[in-house]
Write an enzyme that holds these catalytic residues in place. Structure first.
Site, PDB file in Angstrom:
ATOM      1  N   CYS A   1      -2.422   7.998   4.783  1.00 50.24           N
ATOM      2  CA  CYS A   1      -2.425   7.788   3.331  1.00 50.24           C
ATOM      3  C   CYS A   1      -3.791   8.092   2.744  1.00 50.24           C
ATOM      4  O   CYS A   1      -3.923   8.360   1.558  1.00 50.24           O
ATOM      5  CB  CYS A   1      -1.988   6.366   2.992  1.00 50.24           C
ATOM      6  SG  CYS A   1      -2.859   5.099   3.908  1.00 50.24           S
TER       7      CYS A   1
ATOM      8  N   GLU B   1       0.885  -1.174   0.000  1.00 51.77           N
ATOM      9  CA  GLU B   1       0.000   0.000   0.000  1.00 51.77           C
ATOM     10  C   GLU B   1       0.911   1.209   0.000  1.00 51.77           C
ATOM     11  O   GLU B   1       1.747   1.362   0.881  1.00 51.77           O
ATOM     12  CB  GLU B   1      -0.910  -0.035   1.232  1.00 51.77           C
ATOM     13  CG  GLU B   1      -2.093   0.932   1.156  1.00 51.77           C
ATOM     14  CD  GLU B   1      -1.734   2.319   1.619  1.00 51.77           C
ATOM     15  OE1 GLU B   1      -1.562   3.202   0.742  1.00 51.77           O
ATOM     16  OE2 GLU B   1      -1.599   2.529   2.821  1.00 51.77           O
TER      17      GLU B   1
END
Length: 988
Positions: free
Chosen positions: A781, A747
């Protein structure tokens, strides 16, 4: 009275009220008669009612005829089964432009304002004065409630204070009007005529029960001038009660300011209490004790409560105890018990009963008679524009009636209007039941304790087998106390050293990673042993040695270890949260949510492994076919610092429960929290070598971990550049020493955008924008770093956004009132500052916050807002990972979607709109992994919102989702021929 006598008197009062009610209603074909007919029509169908009210709520933001016609078509289209054919046909012909469109817009706004004036007394003080004059002619008193947008900036809070002061100054004229003894005198003589209701949350943009002392301090600063003026001019001030989470703080402010010497002897203040809350009777007892100590009475406005749906939804979403009574008759019973308490103690708690329910009113009259309470010592309160026939009856019975009288700009006051309409037309509404004609008076007067309602209000979907760990409710004093105590305990452990853990043995090194408190960089949180490539190889060897045994442990037993880990983390919840506050700079709620997510990962992946382990057989006579999964081997978990427990735990738990063995390599900035997770794993009793703890510098040990041929899986969360480098390195397959292709799960961040439509609720959009962009200093994020705002609302949105950013409290993370804490370290701070400097060359820096002394204390960066940002600029394309928001203007939704999709990332996104058609279009065309509609774009929950993106945001499936574990396993099929000499055993 005995209970039977009291009930007979209550019923007698109720029958008298019904007998006195004028049932003729307004004359036929008058404006009031038409209003009633339309109201009854909208009440007749739930879907039609909701859609019309949604249109009324959106109308203030609709700036042109085309938008009004579009929304009418869309909302009525969603209730087409309830709308007659001739209306459906007419809706499709609604003009959007030209004279017809302008006439439609005028008619919609005019009719909405007409409806608003039924429930809102005026849009300015002169109009309110005229409304009050008319009420006084009917011998009705008043309390004025100020309407307006939600307070999300300190400038708005200052404006609200000025409005209250202007209101009190404007209403003082009433003191010169002729006396109306019924409403201007009580049992002790003349009483104040002016009565104002104050919402405390409107006086502080950061009103938050997590910091009751800080909230009280700021609210009282703005409240004191209002109370001084009220005392000087002879007015009563009532403190309104809002949602449950604000209750204790509101009570605390009420008691605090009225205990100050200046106001201690002032009897003309009051507070609302809500009978639908289970806490209310306890709160009344505490108020009584406080009033006796204070020595001067206060008013108590007893109401049923206006947030029932909200409270049940919030409780269901957070899996918290429901604070309200779940059945209407339970609220009614509580109302009568509280009424008795107030009548018993009317000399200290002066009663005001806010209800249109004749049963509740009759019970109050009966209890007043029982306790010999003078009629002038209490009053009834009702809503402006509702139940006028009952008001007149009580006046004729010589009882004081006060009207809750809202005022403010009509169209922006629609939120209040919609709530009143929903209340007036709900199935549980007494007014609807009493005017509907199908409910008998005896049923309406029934004792609530004798009512047998089996179905509960607000039934929610069946509870799934997996339930998210509830977040801590920091509005509760006990929760705040536990968190403060945990922070104090953890500080005593500052500076300790922590070893590596390889094969379940501590390995103390001679070189260390110093973990620094980002809120105070002079404080060393801990010193963790720093691994070298040699220890990396040893950890891989330990994990490889443990793999064969661990692989063959049953899925059920492996799942059991994860559930033990979850139990340990529950027991250590506040301690783990405290470590994150102090080592990662996470504010209280962010740290608590991190622990809850770690627990969720353990519980969810345990359940998922049991599901995946169920046999999948496809047998036929003479042949058995068995499909199953087996682990890949040694897994390296490389985790980030921004979710130092949840992400590290999630990736580790997924690898472990699927039968892999693990080397945990945490981020250099947060190795102590990772050490605490290793303690949790050891407490749970996982076998030796299954999990190994290896803190170290990524550039030093990373290549060994990624390139070693015995590693089968690499699970990584971090930056794009590092993620792509890992993927490239892992793709090399030296076949002479490595006989598998490594699986990389990565990720890698995002450049996340939220679009603000022209009809968006800007109260919600601005608040969500601030939360998304600046929560945890923008270091998620999923954080919102681009606001794409449509032209019609761009200027308004930007102005409110900047003021909201100014209102944030930048403070050390361990301060409960911190809206925004530090960034993770000095390196990150310098990187973000350099990007801000570069941004100044390509856009307008519209706001840069001040830090004061914090600049020298820790790694702080204040919120920054850029406007006039080009979509293709650095600010519009590059991930900054800090409290920096780029605002981009779009001429329409087509351009907004093009901008939103125009980056290399596809992680999270958001859309704020009240157009059903636009929402459906954005669902199809906004290409991100997690899309959020009309809410902030951060805060994904395991199973509810599995998290992850695509394009350059990630490799692999979503964490916390039903296919995440599949990345850690290899599917196999075993086929066995069971036929022997023409004979096959039975399959039964």
């Amino acid at each position: 009275m005995t209970a039977g006598e009291r009930e007979r008197r209550t019923l007698a009062y109720g029958r008298e009220i019904f007998a006195r009610v004028d049932r003729h209603g307004p004359p036929a074909f008058t404006a009031a008669w038409v209003d009633d007919r339309l109201m009854n029509w909208t009440m007749s169908d739930e879907s039609l009612k909701v859609q019309l009210f949604r249109f009324v709520d959106a109308l203030p933001r609709l700036t042109d005829p085309a938008a009004i016609a579009q929304h009418l078509r869309e909302y009525l289209g969603q209730a087409e089964n309830a709308v007659p054919w001739w209306i459906r046909a007419g809706v499709n012909l609604l003009p959007a432009r030209g004279l017809g469109g302008r006439m439609l817009a005028w008619a919609a706004r005019t009719n909405a304002e007409h409806l608003a004036r039924r429930f809102i007394a005026g849009s300015n003080v002169p109009e309110v004065l005229e409304s009050i004059r008319q009420q006084r002619q009917r011998k009705l008193s008043f309390t004025v409630d100020l309407l307006g947008e939600a307070t999300i900036t300190e400038a708005e809070a200052d404006g609200v204070q000025r409005q209250y002061i202007d209101l009190l100054n404007g209403l003082r004229l009433i003191n010169d009007w002729p006396e109306v003894p019924l409403i201007d005198r009580d049992h002790q003589g003349p009483m104040p005529r002016v009565n104002v209701s104050v919402k405390l949350s409107a006086l502080f943009s950061q009103f938050d029960p997590i910091d009751p002392e800080g909230t009280t301090r700021i609210v009282c600063q703005r409240l004191r001038p209002i109370l001084r003026l009220a005392r000087q001019t002879g007015a009563i001030v009532n403190f309104d009660m809002e949602q449950y989470s604000f209750k204790d703080t509101t009570l605390h402010i009420f008691r605090t300011i009225l205990s100050e010497p200046e106001f201690r002897d002032w009897p003309h203040a009051g507070i609302a209490v809500q009978a639908y809350l289970k806490d209310t009777e306890h709160d009344l007892e505490q108020l009584l004790a406080w009033v006796k100590e204070r020595g001067s009475p206060v008013w108590i406005r007893l109401v049923k409560g206006a947030y029932w749906d909200y409270e049940t939804v919030i409780a269901a979403q957070n899996d918290w105890p429901v604070p309200v009574w779940m059945k209407k008759h339970e609220s009614d019973e509580c109302f009568e018990r509280c009424t008795r308490f107030l009548m018993e103690n009317y000399r200290h708690l002066r009663p005001a009963f806010g209800s249109h329910n004749v049963r509740s009113i009759s019970a109050a009259l009966s209890l007043a008679e029982e306790y010999s309470v003078p009629p002038e010592a209490y009053e009834f309160q009702m809503l402006y524009g509702m139940g006028d026939e009952f008001k007149d009856v009580l006046v004729n019975m010589n009882r004081r009636v006060r009207i809750y009288t809202p005022y403010g700009r009509l169209l922006p006051g629609m939120a209040y209007l919609v709530r009143r309409l929903l209340e007036n037309t709900s199935n549980e509404s007494f007014l609807r039941a009493s005017s509907g004609g199908d409910t008998t008076e005896e049923k309406l007067l029934m004792n609530p304790s004798a009512v047998n309602h089996s179905p509960k209000n607000g039934q929610h979907a069946p509870t799934p087998s997996f339930r998210n760990e509830p977040l801590s409710d920091f509005s509760r004093e006990e929760t705040r106390r536990k968190m403060s105590a945990a922070l104090d305990r953890v500080r005593h452990f500052f500076g300790r050293t922590y070893p590596l853990i390889i094969n379940d043995r501590p390995v103390m090194m001679t070189h260390f990673i110093d973990s620094v408190n980002p809120s105070n960089t002079k404080q060393i949180v801990g010193r963790c042993s720093k691994a070298t490539p040699k220890q990396a190889v040893e950890a891989i060897q330990a994990a490889k040695a443990a793999f064969d045994t661990w692989r063959d442990v049953s899925p059920e037993e492996r799942a059991g270890y994860l559930r033990k880990m979850a139990r340990v983390m529950r027991d250590r919840r506040f301690e783990l949260s405290a470590w994150m506050v102090l080592e990662a700079g996470k504010p209280w709620r962010e740290a608590d949510a991190d622990v809850a997510e770690a627990i969720d990962f353990c519980e969810y992946y345990a359940a998922e492994m049991i599901r995946l382990a169920k046999p999948h057989d496809r047998n036929v006579p003479g042949e058995d076919n068995h499909y199953f999964y087996e682990p890949r081997g040694v897994a390296v978990v490389i985790s980030p610092w921004n979710f130092p427990l949840a992400i590290l735990c999630g990736m580790t738990a997924a690898a472990v429960v699927t039968g892999n063995t693990v080397i945990m390599k945490p981020a250099e900035q947060t190795p102590v929290i990772a050490s605490k997770l290793m303690e949790v794993i050891q407490q749970a009793g996982l076998p030796r070598g299954v999990v190994n703890y290896l803190p170290g510098v990524g550039e030093e040990v990373g290549p060994t971990l990624v390139n070693h041929p015995d590693v089968a899986v690499i699970a990584f969360t971090g930056s794009l550049n590092v993620g792509l480098s890992i993927n490239h390195s892992a793709s090399a397959t030296p076949t002479n020493v490595q006989h598998h292709v490594k699986r990389v799960i990565a990720e890698m961040g995002g450049k996340n955008a939220f679009i603000v439509d022209a009809d968006a609720d800007l109260d919600e959009a601005v608040k969500a924008a601030v939360d998304s962009a600046f929560g945890y200093a923008g270091q998620k994020c999923s954080a919102g770093s681009r606001a794409i705002v449509l032209e019609p609302v761009y200027e308004v949105f930007v102005n409110r956004l900047i003021e909201a950013a100014k209102s944030l409290t930048v403070a050390a993370a361990d301060s409960p009132g911190a809206s925004l804490g530090p960034v993770i370290d000095e390196e990150a701070r310098q990187r973000i500052l350099s990007m801000i400097e570069a941004g100044k060359k390509e856009a307008t820096l519209a706001y840069a916050g001040e830090l004061g002394d914090l600049k020298e204390q820790g790694s702080f960066i204040a919120p920054h807002v850029f406007t006039d940002v080009s979509p293709n600029s650095m600010l519009g394309q590059e991930e900054i990972f800090g409290p920096v928001l780029a605002v981009i203007r779009a001429k329409d939704l087509d351009e907004a979607l093009q901008i939103a999709n125009g980056t290399k990332y596809a992680l999270t996104g958001g859309f704020f709109s009240r157009s059903p058609n636009n929402i459906e279009r954005v669902k199809r065309q906004f290409r991100v992994g997690n899309l959020y509609i009309n809410r902030k774009i951060t805060g994904a929950l395991v199973d509810r919102q599995p998290f992850g993106g695509f394009k350059l945001s990630g490799i692999g499936s979503k964490a916390g989702g039903p296919d995440y574990l599949l990345q850690f396993v290899l599917p196999r099929v075993i086929t066995e021929n069971t036929m022997r000499r023409g004979f096959a055993p039975t399959t039964e």
